[in-house]
Design a protein around this motif. Structure first.
Motif, PDB file in Angstrom:
ATOM      1  N   THR A   1     -27.574  44.063   2.615  1.00  0.00           N
ATOM      2  CA  THR A   1     -27.684  42.505   2.131  1.00  0.00           C
ATOM      3  C   THR A   1     -27.010  41.862   3.474  1.00  0.00           C
ATOM      4  OG1 THR A   1     -26.986  43.068   0.108  1.00  0.00           O
ATOM      5  CG2 THR A   1     -26.934  40.834   0.591  1.00  0.00           C
ATOM      6  N   ASP A   2     -27.573  40.745   3.960  1.00  0.00           N
ATOM      7  CA  ASP A   2     -27.325  39.729   5.015  1.00  0.00           C
ATOM      8  C   ASP A   2     -25.897  39.380   4.658  1.00  0.00           C
ATOM      9  OD1 ASP A   2     -27.257  37.028   6.268  1.00  0.00           O
ATOM     10  OD2 ASP A   2     -28.760  38.168   7.420  1.00  0.00           O
ATOM     11  N   ARG A   3     -24.945  39.179   5.641  1.00  0.00           N
ATOM     12  CA  ARG A   3     -23.633  39.092   5.599  1.00  0.00           C
ATOM     13  C   ARG A   3     -23.385  37.900   4.687  1.00  0.00           C
ATOM     14  NH1 ARG A   3     -20.356  42.092   8.436  1.00  0.00           N
ATOM     15  NH2 ARG A   3     -21.156  43.081  10.248  1.00  0.00           N
ATOM     16  N   GLU A   4     -23.900  36.732   4.688  1.00  0.00           N
ATOM     17  CA  GLU A   4     -24.073  35.514   4.193  1.00  0.00           C
ATOM     18  C   GLU A   4     -23.974  35.653   2.794  1.00  0.00           C
ATOM     19  OE1 GLU A   4     -26.407  31.888   4.443  1.00  0.00           O
ATOM     20  OE2 GLU A   4     -27.046  32.877   6.104  1.00  0.00           O
ATOM     21  N   PHE A   5     -24.648  36.595   2.252  1.00  0.00           N
ATOM     22  CA  PHE A   5     -25.029  36.770   0.892  1.00  0.00           C
ATOM     23  C   PHE A   5     -24.396  38.161   0.162  1.00  0.00           C
ATOM     24  CE2 PHE A   5     -28.747  34.523   2.747  1.00  0.00           C
ATOM     25  CZ  PHE A   5     -28.758  33.520   1.841  1.00  0.00           C
TER      26      PHE A   5
ATOM     27  N   GLY B   1     -23.599  40.953  -5.764  1.00  0.00           N
ATOM     28  CA  GLY B   1     -24.032  41.982  -6.608  1.00  0.00           C
ATOM     29  C   GLY B   1     -25.540  42.228  -6.376  1.00  0.00           C
ATOM     30  N   LEU B   2     -26.097  41.849  -4.933  1.00  0.00           N
ATOM     31  CA  LEU B   2     -27.618  41.834  -4.887  1.00  0.00           C
ATOM     32  C   LEU B   2     -28.052  43.287  -4.477  1.00  0.00           C
ATOM     33  CD1 LEU B   2     -27.906  38.749  -2.622  1.00  0.00           C
ATOM     34  CD2 LEU B   2     -28.688  38.954  -5.133  1.00  0.00           C
ATOM     35  N   ALA B   3     -26.946  43.965  -3.851  1.00  0.00           N
ATOM     36  CA  ALA B   3     -27.189  45.445  -3.523  1.00  0.00           C
ATOM     37  C   ALA B   3     -27.463  46.260  -4.808  1.00  0.00           C
ATOM     38  CB  ALA B   3     -26.153  46.207  -2.606  1.00  0.00           C
ATOM     39  N   ARG B   4     -26.394  45.943  -5.695  1.00  0.00           N
ATOM     40  CA  ARG B   4     -26.516  46.508  -6.969  1.00  0.00           C
ATOM     41  C   ARG B   4     -27.942  46.490  -7.575  1.00  0.00           C
ATOM     42  NH1 ARG B   4     -22.649  48.503 -10.213  1.00  0.00           N
ATOM     43  NH2 ARG B   4     -20.913  47.486  -8.834  1.00  0.00           N
ATOM     44  N   LEU B   5     -28.221  45.140  -7.574  1.00  0.00           N
ATOM     45  CA  LEU B   5     -29.569  44.950  -8.462  1.00  0.00           C
ATOM     46  C   LEU B   5     -30.880  45.642  -7.803  1.00  0.00           C
ATOM     47  CD1 LEU B   5     -29.171  41.016  -8.892  1.00  0.00           C
ATOM     48  CD2 LEU B   5     -29.079  42.918 -10.632  1.00  0.00           C
ATOM     49  N   ALA B   6     -30.604  45.637  -6.541  1.00  0.00           N
ATOM     50  CA  ALA B   6     -31.773  46.403  -5.559  1.00  0.00           C
ATOM     51  C   ALA B   6     -31.602  47.780  -5.991  1.00  0.00           C
ATOM     52  CB  ALA B   6     -31.578  46.236  -4.280  1.00  0.00           C
ATOM     53  N   LYS B   7     -30.650  48.314  -5.969  1.00  0.00           N
ATOM     54  CA  LYS B   7     -30.482  49.848  -6.372  1.00  0.00           C
ATOM     55  C   LYS B   7     -30.814  49.892  -7.962  1.00  0.00           C
ATOM     56  CE  LYS B   7     -27.669  51.729  -3.067  1.00  0.00           C
ATOM     57  NZ  LYS B   7     -27.856  53.057  -2.740  1.00  0.00           N
ATOM     58  N   LEU B   8     -30.516  49.316  -8.723  1.00  0.00           N
ATOM     59  CA  LEU B   8     -30.876  49.364 -10.115  1.00  0.00           C
ATOM     60  C   LEU B   8     -32.507  49.415 -10.301  1.00  0.00           C
ATOM     61  CD1 LEU B   8     -27.981  47.507 -11.999  1.00  0.00           C
ATOM     62  CD2 LEU B   8     -28.555  49.979 -12.037  1.00  0.00           C
ATOM     63  N   ALA B   9     -32.844  48.325  -9.460  1.00  0.00           N
ATOM     64  CA  ALA B   9     -34.361  48.274  -9.941  1.00  0.00           C
ATOM     65  C   ALA B   9     -35.060  49.753  -9.309  1.00  0.00           C
ATOM     66  CB  ALA B   9     -34.946  47.101  -8.982  1.00  0.00           C
ATOM     67  N   THR B  10     -34.460  50.223  -8.143  1.00  0.00           N
ATOM     68  CA  THR B  10     -35.298  51.493  -7.618  1.00  0.00           C
ATOM     69  C   THR B  10     -34.780  52.424  -8.623  1.00  0.00           C
ATOM     70  OG1 THR B  10     -34.733  50.724  -5.485  1.00  0.00           O
ATOM     71  CG2 THR B  10     -34.940  52.749  -5.948  1.00  0.00           C
ATOM     72  N   ILE B  11     -33.971  52.523  -9.202  1.00  0.00           N
ATOM     73  CA  ILE B  11     -33.446  53.634 -10.475  1.00  0.00           C
ATOM     74  C   ILE B  11     -34.658  53.509 -11.312  1.00  0.00           C
ATOM     75  CG2 ILE B  11     -31.705  54.478 -11.742  1.00  0.00           C
ATOM     76  CD1 ILE B  11     -29.765  53.763  -9.837  1.00  0.00           C
ATOM     77  N   ARG B  12     -34.697  52.228 -11.959  1.00  0.00           N
ATOM     78  CA  ARG B  12     -35.463  51.960 -12.843  1.00  0.00           C
ATOM     79  C   ARG B  12     -36.835  52.407 -12.844  1.00  0.00           C
ATOM     80  NH1 ARG B  12     -32.740  47.851 -14.441  1.00  0.00           N
ATOM     81  NH2 ARG B  12     -33.766  46.321 -12.916  1.00  0.00           N
TER      82      ARG B  12
ATOM     83  N   ASN C   1     -18.961  52.972   5.269  1.00  0.00           N
ATOM     84  CA  ASN C   1     -19.313  51.700   4.567  1.00  0.00           C
ATOM     85  C   ASN C   1     -18.726  51.845   3.332  1.00  0.00           C
ATOM     86  OD1 ASN C   1     -20.457  49.826   2.885  1.00  0.00           O
ATOM     87  ND2 ASN C   1     -22.653  49.884   3.864  1.00  0.00           N
ATOM     88  N   HIS C   2     -17.543  51.749   2.829  1.00  0.00           N
ATOM     89  CA  HIS C   2     -16.654  51.921   1.760  1.00  0.00           C
ATOM     90  C   HIS C   2     -17.402  51.222   0.449  1.00  0.00           C
ATOM     91  CE1 HIS C   2     -13.972  54.189   4.120  1.00  0.00           C
ATOM     92  NE2 HIS C   2     -13.768  53.130   4.952  1.00  0.00           N
ATOM     93  N   GLY C   3     -17.844  49.900   0.880  1.00  0.00           N
ATOM     94  CA  GLY C   3     -18.253  49.335  -0.382  1.00  0.00           C
ATOM     95  C   GLY C   3     -19.681  49.943  -0.782  1.00  0.00           C
TER      96      GLY C   3
END
Length: 77
Positions: A14-18, A22-33, A51-53
């Motif tokens: 995710t670009d730093r300003e964004f 929760g955008l990375a979570r949404l992307a990963k959840l979409a991939t899992i789905r 990358n602890h986050g």
């Protein structure tokens, strides 16, 4: 690996300003789905150990470490 019903996904970013929205979570959840809907039974991903986050997010989503890979570099100039 269609025959083995395994998949891999990499470079969720995710670009730093964004970040922290929760955008990375949404992307990963979409991939899992998508994987579930397409018969994939195992997913692999890679993570920078600093990358602890993302490590925390992967753990929350149920990913478990399987091996440690280290890269080495040498300046030859």
């Amino acid at each position: 690996d269609r025959e083995g019903r395994r998949g891999t996904h990499m470079m969720t970013g995710t670009d730093r300003e964004f970040r922290n929205r929760g955008l990375a979570r949404l992307a990963k959840l979409a991939t899992i789905r998508w994987a579930q809907e397409n018969g994939v039974t195992a997913l692999l991903t890679e993570n920078d150990s600093a990358n602890h986050g993302m490590l925390a997010l992967n753990a929350e989503l149920g990913y478990k470490p399987t091996r440690m890979l280290q890269n080495f570099a040498k300046d030859v100039a």
